[in-house]
Design a protein around this motif. Structure first.
Motif, PDB file in Angstrom:
ATOM      1  N   LEU A   1     132.670 -18.218  19.501  1.00  0.00           N
ATOM      2  CA  LEU A   1     132.666 -18.230  20.963  1.00  0.00           C
ATOM      3  C   LEU A   1     131.295 -18.634  21.508  1.00  0.00           C
ATOM      4  N   LEU A   2     130.246 -18.080  20.915  1.00  0.00           N
ATOM      5  CA  LEU A   2     128.899 -18.394  21.371  1.00  0.00           C
ATOM      6  C   LEU A   2     128.544 -19.852  21.115  1.00  0.00           C
ATOM      7  N   SER A   3     128.900 -20.363  19.940  1.00  0.00           N
ATOM      8  CA  SER A   3     128.563 -21.741  19.603  1.00  0.00           C
ATOM      9  C   SER A   3     129.280 -22.735  20.503  1.00  0.00           C
ATOM     10  N   GLN A   4     130.432 -22.333  21.033  1.00  0.00           N
ATOM     11  CA  GLN A   4     131.182 -23.182  21.950  1.00  0.00           C
ATOM     12  C   GLN A   4     130.784 -22.951  23.406  1.00  0.00           C
ATOM     13  N   ASP A   5     129.747 -22.154  23.623  1.00  0.00           N
ATOM     14  CA  ASP A   5     129.263 -21.813  24.965  1.00  0.00           C
ATOM     15  C   ASP A   5     130.379 -21.250  25.838  1.00  0.00           C
ATOM     16  N   ALA A   6     131.201 -20.393  25.220  1.00  0.00           N
ATOM     17  CA  ALA A   6     132.337 -19.821  25.935  1.00  0.00           C
ATOM     18  C   ALA A   6     131.908 -18.946  27.108  1.00  0.00           C
TER      19      ALA A   6
ATOM     20  N   LEU B   1     119.504 -22.711  19.766  1.00  0.00           N
ATOM     21  CA  LEU B   1     120.308 -21.505  19.644  1.00  0.00           C
ATOM     22  C   LEU B   1     121.710 -21.820  19.133  1.00  0.00           C
ATOM     23  N   THR B   2     122.256 -22.943  19.526  1.00  0.00           N
ATOM     24  CA  THR B   2     123.575 -23.324  19.023  1.00  0.00           C
ATOM     25  C   THR B   2     123.522 -23.586  17.525  1.00  0.00           C
ATOM     26  N   ILE B   3     122.484 -24.290  17.072  1.00  0.00           N
ATOM     27  CA  ILE B   3     122.324 -24.549  15.640  1.00  0.00           C
ATOM     28  C   ILE B   3     122.140 -23.236  14.885  1.00  0.00           C
ATOM     29  N   ALA B   4     121.337 -22.330  15.434  1.00  0.00           N
ATOM     30  CA  ALA B   4     121.128 -21.039  14.784  1.00  0.00           C
ATOM     31  C   ALA B   4     122.438 -20.274  14.648  1.00  0.00           C
ATOM     32  N   THR B   5     123.271 -20.343  15.687  1.00  0.00           N
ATOM     33  CA  THR B   5     124.553 -19.651  15.650  1.00  0.00           C
ATOM     34  C   THR B   5     125.475 -20.266  14.597  1.00  0.00           C
ATOM     35  N   LEU B   6     125.530 -21.587  14.559  1.00  0.00           N
ATOM     36  CA  LEU B   6     126.369 -22.253  13.565  1.00  0.00           C
ATOM     37  C   LEU B   6     125.858 -22.003  12.148  1.00  0.00           C
ATOM     38  N   GLN B   7     124.524 -21.998  11.971  1.00  0.00           N
ATOM     39  CA  GLN B   7     123.984 -21.730  10.646  1.00  0.00           C
ATOM     40  C   GLN B   7     124.301 -20.309  10.208  1.00  0.00           C
ATOM     41  N   ALA B   8     124.274 -19.376  11.156  1.00  0.00           N
ATOM     42  CA  ALA B   8     124.648 -18.001  10.827  1.00  0.00           C
ATOM     43  C   ALA B   8     126.091 -17.939  10.338  1.00  0.00           C
ATOM     44  N   MET B   9     126.974 -18.741  10.949  1.00  0.00           N
ATOM     45  CA  MET B   9     128.362 -18.772  10.502  1.00  0.00           C
ATOM     46  C   MET B   9     128.462 -19.309   9.078  1.00  0.00           C
ATOM     47  N   VAL B  10     127.643 -20.316   8.761  1.00  0.00           N
ATOM     48  CA  VAL B  10     127.614 -20.838   7.393  1.00  0.00           C
ATOM     49  C   VAL B  10     127.145 -19.748   6.429  1.00  0.00           C
ATOM     50  N   ASP B  11     126.100 -19.031   6.827  1.00  0.00           N
ATOM     51  CA  ASP B  11     125.583 -17.953   5.991  1.00  0.00           C
ATOM     52  C   ASP B  11     126.671 -16.938   5.658  1.00  0.00           C
ATOM     53  N   GLU B  12     127.510 -16.638   6.646  1.00  0.00           N
ATOM     54  CA  GLU B  12     128.535 -15.629   6.420  1.00  0.00           C
ATOM     55  C   GLU B  12     129.510 -16.064   5.324  1.00  0.00           C
ATOM     56  N   GLN B  13     129.729 -17.362   5.184  1.00  0.00           N
ATOM     57  CA  GLN B  13     130.597 -17.839   4.106  1.00  0.00           C
ATOM     58  C   GLN B  13     129.957 -17.573   2.746  1.00  0.00           C
ATOM     59  N   TYR B  14     128.648 -17.766   2.651  1.00  0.00           N
ATOM     60  CA  TYR B  14     127.959 -17.456   1.400  1.00  0.00           C
ATOM     61  C   TYR B  14     128.003 -15.958   1.107  1.00  0.00           C
ATOM     62  N   HIS B  15     127.834 -15.151   2.143  1.00  0.00           N
ATOM     63  CA  HIS B  15     127.895 -13.705   1.938  1.00  0.00           C
ATOM     64  C   HIS B  15     129.278 -13.301   1.436  1.00  0.00           C
TER      65      HIS B  15
END
Length: 336
Positions: free
Chosen positions: A122-127, A136-150
């Motif tokens: 939602l945040l990455s899509q500026d909902a 900040l958008t890149i940071a949010t998307l990168q965090a989502m990538v991180d969650e896949q590794y976790h």
């Protein structure tokens, strides 16, 4: 500005100031001299050794498994001090310990996939219409990538336990944990997309600011499998960064909200805190039923109704600090 659920946006100066507070997350940092941490990281992807700082053959996870060590800290089992549990045969208690570790990993994976990433999406899509900007958008998307590794790290750890123990202990036999269940209920019961988005953001923020405390439950217990501990340690290192990202993003959204929406968001934080800190007796009921533990109904009933027992997660200080910074701690309907 992209289409959004909420109107309004922060100024360029405000957005720039927020961006300076954040650093981009990365793949879990690890100690190359630690063979267990190296093996955990190596198992994430076959290409990892080509990207690692120290390029050398890594030990296999299976070689690092210590069968005489517990899979999960006994003191975290909510009925560990019940004499009926203590009298169970050691093989039964060993299987319960393995189940506890499988359930712990499942809860982490489910929270990442069904609570954290939906809020970040939602945040990455500026909902919320706050105009985050590229950083900040890149940071949010990168965090989502991180969650896949976790998620992959924890799945690898559960697979190792099943493989080395030779026990058929699969996540599909277990229910979702309290955080996922309450998140789903809150979003489903929300009065429209505005309220649903606020509920999702609240649960995401609670999860990302509190998961370090949940992971910290296992980081210092040297009686536990070294691979299990290292998996949790590596994940926790990333979450310190994610916590700052989630906190700053919540501040940006909160400042753009009206009074009614703020009340919904703060109520969502309280709901999320209650769920995240709770002992998961539904999962323990499924485990005990799967194992046919004698006296299980009485053991669980006594644990559920024992008001002297503490919540599993005690440290809610990160979300409390965030609410203090916003000046709204007293408005959150939660018993700090």
């Amino acid at each position: 500005m992209s289409d959004s659920i909420f109107g309004g946006s922060s100024t360029g100066d405000e957005a720039a100031e927020r961006e300076t507070l954040l650093r981009l997350p990365s793949l879990p940092p690890f100690d190359p001299s630690n063979p267990v941490e190296s093996a955990v990281i190596s198992s994430l992807a076959g290409s990892w050794p080509r990207r690692a700082t120290v390029k050398r053959a890594e030990p296999d996870l299976d070689d690092l498994f210590e069968p005489d060590k517990a899979d999960y800290p006994d003191h975290l089992i909510p009925f560990h001090d019940d004499d009926r549990y203590r009298r169970l045969d050691e093989p039964v208690r060993a299987r319960l310990s393995a189940w506890a570790w499988i359930a712990y990993n499942k809860n982490v994976m489910d929270v990442e996939q069904y609570v954290v990433n939906p809020g970040f999406r939602l945040l990455s899509q500026d909902a919320f219409g706050t105009g985050l900007g590229d950083t900040l958008t890149i940071a949010t998307l990168q965090a989502m990538v991180d969650e896949q590794y976790h998620t992959l790290m924890h799945l690898n750890a559960s697979a190792l336990t099943r493989r080395r123990r030779g026990w058929d202990l699969h996540e599909g036999q277990l229910p979702y944990g309290p955080t996922v269940r309450r998140h789903h209920a809150a979003v489903s019961a929300a009065d429209g997309p505005r309220a649903a988005a606020l509920a999702s953001l609240a649960f995401t923020t609670v999860a990302e600011t509190s998961i370090s405390a949940y992971l910290g439950l296992m980081t210092d217990d040297e009686t536990v499998q070294p691979v299990n501990r290292s998996t949790v340690v590596l994940h926790r290192r990333d979450e310190y960064c994610h916590s700052s990202i989630a906190g700053e993003l919540l501040k940006i959204v909160f400042e753009s909200l009206g009074a009614d929406d703020r009340r919904l968001l703060l109520a969502g934080l309280a709901d999320g805190l209650e769920a995240f800190s709770a002992n998961d007796f539904s999962t323990w009921a499924a485990v005990m039923d799967a194992e046919g533990v004698p006296g299980r109904q009485g053991i669980l009933a006594d644990a559920v109704h024992d008001t002297s027992r503490r919540n599993l997660v005690q440290d809610c200080s990160a979300i409390r600090r965030l609410c203090d910074e916003l000046g709204v701690s007293a408005e959150v309907p939660y018993d700090w």
